[in-house]
Design an enzyme around this catalytic site. Structure first.
Site, short mmCIF file in Angstrom:
data_model
loop_
_atom_site.label_atom_id
_atom_site.label_comp_id
_atom_site.label_asym_id
_atom_site.label_seq_id
_atom_site.Cartn_x
_atom_site.Cartn_y
_atom_site.Cartn_z
N GLU A 13 0.89 -1.17 0.00
CA GLU A 13 0.00 0.00 0.00
C GLU A 13 0.92 1.22 0.00
OE1 GLU A 13 -2.61 2.68 2.92
OE2 GLU A 13 -2.99 0.53 3.17
N CYS A 31 -2.95 8.12 3.79
CA CYS A 31 -2.88 7.81 2.36
C CYS A 31 -4.21 8.01 1.65
CB CYS A 31 -2.40 6.37 2.17
SG CYS A 31 -0.69 6.10 2.65
#
Length: 492
Positions: free
Chosen positions: A260, A294
């Site tokens: 990720e 994020c």
């Protein structure tokens, strides 16, 4: 805070924090300091692991693999469930520790700690729901089984921005699948990971099933961890640059890689959007954890007819953010993780303004003292046809950019004009039209008329340079499983 950080560490981790390897706390002569970003003060010194200790952690995980992987789902459930209960009993104390290490307001720390418990609970139950299939008559006189087995030793590398939640996403899923784990938390936030490990120790997790390696400089241990042939899978949440390095390292031994990486999430605001509600939701989606997330909304593309009202509402909402001491209940936004982060964001804002963007509010460094790392919440605006190139980059901090667009098509095109594709957002009055736009956005998760929420049942991950694989949900467990097909003579 109700407790001094040093007292919290002593209560949740121990008097001499260090790595947890093969069921024992390992202290080394070298140490590094963990700092409070709100004050710059040292929370405590932590024993600094070296390559030999990293190798010992991998060896311990490898030795424990047969026992843990062959345990029944119910046996694994019992251990994970006990650890989850212990975490639940310590939510407030762990939240204080999260706040001390990251600088996020205490209420955000409590939210993360509760979410951590919720995700560990979900994964504990997944031990009882692991997939498998039985096929009869796949060929004349032949039956088959499709089995799913643990992939092996997992190296989990977690970031500093959500030091408890990301442990739950990686460690919870891997342990549920029957894998053993070497966890390397970020050097800025090792204490929260160690507090979680203490809960697993007290829950009776067998030695070596979970190991935590803490190092002030990741280079001290990275080769020993990534090059180890016993490691079958690497799960990383971090930057694109680090993701590339991990992929190169893993390629030599064909390790599975789960990544990720960057987000740079865009939001598209349609002409019929409720601007009051949209502004409220965008502020929530941007400024959580001081914008250091994020999936935070980074760029807002709004059709010209709605731009003026939206900017006015956003300005008012941003100006209501209370920047200050994370320990103060009135604070709604704390500092960035360190001075380097503040400097990086300041440079991006200056470049945007020099390139033609308008600074509406914020943009200035503030300080409780010279050692603190505060930056005022910031709002920028620009025109879509001439937006500065820097506005296409990810601002990993408290900056929201609003770009005016001629129409929806331009907004979607600019939203997709990035190498990343982790998260995106759409706001509009017509739900069907908003959902149609959501289908056009190249992102692994899209929130329609609301910020994204973390649900344990829902897979999360990115497209393009935002990563590989998925975390959370059933898919998040299956990433740690290998599939085996067994064919056999039919028994009738």
């Amino acid at each position: 805070m109700s407790s001094r950080p040093a007292d919290l560490v002593a209560r949740l981790v121990g008097d001499r924090p260090g790595s947890w390897i093969d069921g024992a706390w390992v202290i080394s002569p070298d140490t590094f300091d963990v700092h409070d970003p709100a004050t710059g003060a040292t929370i405590c010194a932590v024993a600094d692991a070296d390559a030999d200790q990293a190798s010992a952690a991998v060896a311990a995980a490898s030795a424990a693999l047969d026992g843990w992987s062959s345990a029944t789902g119910w046996q694994r459930f019992e251990v994970l469930s006990r650890a989850t209960d212990l975490l639940g009993e310590r939510v407030e104390a762990i939240a204080e520790l999260i706040s001390a290490e990251t600088g996020k307001p205490l209420q955000e720390g409590i939210g993360e700690a509760r979410n951590t418990v919720r995700f560990f609970e979900w994964f504990s139950h997944e031990t009882l729901r692991l997939p498998g299939e039985a096929w009869s008559d796949v060929a004349p006189g032949r039956d088959a089984l499709v089995l799913h087995e643990p992939i092996g030793v997992v190296l989990a590398i977690t970031p500093w921005n959500f030091p408890a939640f990301m442990v739950a996403c990686k460690v919870g899923a891997a342990l549920a699948a029957g894998c053993t784990v070497v966890l390397k938390p970020a050097p800025q936030t090792p204490l929260t990971a160690l507090a979680i490990a203490r809960c697993f120790e007290e829950a009776g997790l067998p030695a070596g099933v979970l190991n935590v390696v803490v190092a002030g400089d990741p280079q001290r241990v990275s080769d020993a961890l990534l090059d180890a042939p016993e490691v079958a899978c690497v799960s990383l949440t971090g930057s694109r640059r680090v993701g590339e390095l991990v992929m190169r390292k893993a390629a030599s031994s064909i390790k599975r890689v789960l990544l990720e990486l960057g987000g740079n999430a865009a939001a598209v605001v349609l002409p019929d959007a409720d601007v009051v509600r949209t502004a409220r939701d965008l502020v929530r989606a941007r400024f959580l954890n001081s914008g250091q997330a994020c999936m935070a909304a980074n760029r807002v593309y709004v059709v010209e007819s709605a731009a003026g009202d939206l900017v006015a509402e956003l300005t008012a909402a941003v100006d209501q953010i209370v920047l200050g001491d994370p320990r103060d209940p009135a604070t709604t936004m704390g500092p960035l993780i360190d001075h380097a982060a503040v400097g990086r964001i300041e440079a991006q804002v200056a470049e945007a303004v020099a390139g033609g963007a308008t600074l509406v509010t914020g943009g200035a460094r503030t300080a409780e003292n010279e050692a603190s790392a505060f930056l005022a919440p910031t709002l920028l605006t620009a025109e879509g046809k001439s937006q500065p190139a820097v506005l296409g980059e990810e601002f990993f901090g408290p900056v929201l950019s609003v770009i005016r667009c001629a129409d929806v098509d331009e907004a979607v095109r600019l939203a997709n004009a990035t190498e990343y594709g982790l998260a995106a957002y759409v706001f509009g009055g017509d739900q069907a039209a908003a959902t149609a736009v959501a289908r056009k956005l190249k992102a692994g998760s899209v929130g329609v008329n609301a910020p994204l929420v973390s649900e344990p049942a829902l897979p999360f991950g990115g497209m393009r340079s935002s990563g590989l694989g998925r975390e959370r949900g059933r898919l998040g467990v299956e990433e740690y499983l290998e599939t085996k097909t067994v064919q056999m003579p039919a028994v009738r």
